[in-house]
Motif scaffolding. Structure first.
Motif, short mmCIF file in Angstrom:
data_model
loop_
_atom_site.label_atom_id
_atom_site.label_comp_id
_atom_site.label_asym_id
_atom_site.label_seq_id
_atom_site.Cartn_x
_atom_site.Cartn_y
_atom_site.Cartn_z
N CYS A 1 -12.60 36.68 53.02
CA CYS A 1 -11.35 36.25 54.03
C CYS A 1 -11.49 36.69 55.37
O CYS A 1 -11.97 38.10 55.42
N CYS B 1 -5.87 38.17 56.25
CA CYS B 1 -5.86 36.88 55.52
C CYS B 1 -4.53 37.33 54.54
O CYS B 1 -4.60 38.43 53.94
N CYS C 1 -8.66 30.81 53.97
CA CYS C 1 -8.81 31.73 53.14
C CYS C 1 -9.84 31.38 51.92
O CYS C 1 -10.03 30.08 51.57
N ALA C 2 -10.72 32.12 51.52
CA ALA C 2 -11.82 32.05 50.50
C ALA C 2 -11.51 31.49 49.26
O ALA C 2 -12.22 30.99 48.52
N HIS D 1 -3.76 35.16 52.24
CA HIS D 1 -4.21 34.40 51.12
C HIS D 1 -3.32 33.20 50.65
O HIS D 1 -3.47 32.83 49.45
ZN LIG Z 1 -7.70 34.71 51.68
#
Ligand SMILES: [Zn+2]
Ligand SMILES: Nc1nc2c(ncn2[C@@H]2O[C@H](COP(=O)(O)OP(=O)(O)OP(=O)(O)O)[C@@H](O)[C@H]2O)c(=O)[nH]1
Ligand SMILES: [Mg+2]
Length: 298
Positions: free
Chosen positions: A250, A254, A265-266, A256
């Motif tokens: 991220c 981040c 966001c990953a 999230h």
């Molecule tokens: Zn994230």
């Protein structure tokens, strides 16, 4: 293990001998080190447990888990509520008082951040149907049990066996009622539902009680609010082993939550996990609400 705290005196049980409680003071060299229910401590001095004897706590062992709260979300001053509990039993009445949006999420966040396994315990099923209240938690693998006055205890007995479990919930939801059924000789005072905010709580101190089948249960006073100022979004995600690695990708800072707040966001790149990610993001919304009670548009 510390089983109760009352005005500068700590009740403790020696390992393997819950029948012989002793009372201890905090040794001067410990200063104001907090010592809470569930703490493992070293004691010296008079360990007979006879009336009017006083032992001394000289060391507090490193904690395996910590349930922490702040008074509200803007108060940075943390309090340790309970130490070393493996499980947090979040007690919610289906009515009288009705469930509050966001409370379970916030309690779960506190549990994950402190290393406790959350369990949802529903009471007063006789007064209201379960409705879809628990559905939101389906993708979080939250164990749900019924612990009301008329519910059989088998399921909850099995969950609590050989564990140190802490009950947490608003005043009047039936924590002490449940404890009295689990520990017949506990004789915890049980009160009428007084309405949150009126400040009348039947239980005023946390107490650990030995379960007949092994393990301990901690009855806590009804909480007014559960501030989470000490917890970050990363702390929450890290509690989920299948997602913890992903957030290393991220961007810095981040939160999230996903778009629009966090377009990169990953967690959005995890195929097959999106229902779970969505459920966990509801926990983050509760964490971010900056209000000990209310989340989102509720
Ligand atoms: Zn994230
Ligand atoms: N109808 C119904 N009433 C219940 C149930 N469980 C508990 N109660 C009642 O709810 C009231 C409050 O119960 P307590 O056990 O004192 O609640 P508590 O959570 O310990 O409250 P605090 O100590 O103030 O935090 C009592 O009158 C109980 O008899 C249930 O499953 N159904
Ligand atoms: Mg009580």
């Amino acid at each position: 293990m510390v089983t109760a705290v009352d005005r500068g005196r700590w009740s403790c049980v020696l390992d393997g001998d819950p029948e012989r409680p002793i009372v201890a003071m905090r040794a001067r060299e410990l200063g104001r080190t907090p010592i809470v229910v569930g703490d493992r401590v070293d004691v010296v001095g008079d360990l007979t447990g006879r009336p009017d004897t006083l032992a001394r706590i000289v060391r507090v062992a490193e904690r395996t888990t910590v349930l922490r709260r702040t008074a509200d979300d803007t108060d940075p001053f943390e309090r340790v509520v309970v130490a070393n509990a493996g499980q947090l039993v979040i007690v919610v009445a289906l009515a009288d008082p009705p469930p509050r949006t966001g409370f379970v999420e916030r309690a779960m966040v506190a549990a994950y951040a402190g290393g406790l396994r959350p369990i949802l315990c529903l009471t007063k099923h006789d007064l209201a149907a379960e409705s879809e209240f628990a559905a939101e938690f389906a993708d979080l693998d939250l164990t749900i049990v019924f612990g009301g006055r008329d519910d059989p205890l088998d399921a909850i007995d099995a969950l609590l066996r050989d564990q140190l479990s802490c009950l947490l919930g608003h005043s009047g939801v039936g924590k002490s009622t449940l404890v009295n059924r689990l520990v017949p000789e506990a004789e915890r005072a049980v009160g009428a539902v007084s309405g949150v905010g009126k400040g009348r709580h039947t239980s005023t101190q946390s107490v650990a009680l030995p379960l007949p089948g092994g393990g301990w249960v901690i009855d806590t006073p009804g909480i007014r609010s559960f501030g989470l100022a000490h917890i970050t979004p990363d702390d929450v995600i890290q509690a989920f082993a299948d997602l913890a690695d992903a957030i290393e990708d991220c961007p810095r800072g981040c939160t999230h939550l996903g778009p629009p707040a966090d377009p990169e966001c990953a967690l959005d790149d995890l195929p097959g996990k999106q229902r779970r990610v969505a459920a966990i993001r509801l926990l983050l919304v509760a964490l971010n609400s900056n209000d000990p009670w209310v989340v989102g548009n509720g």
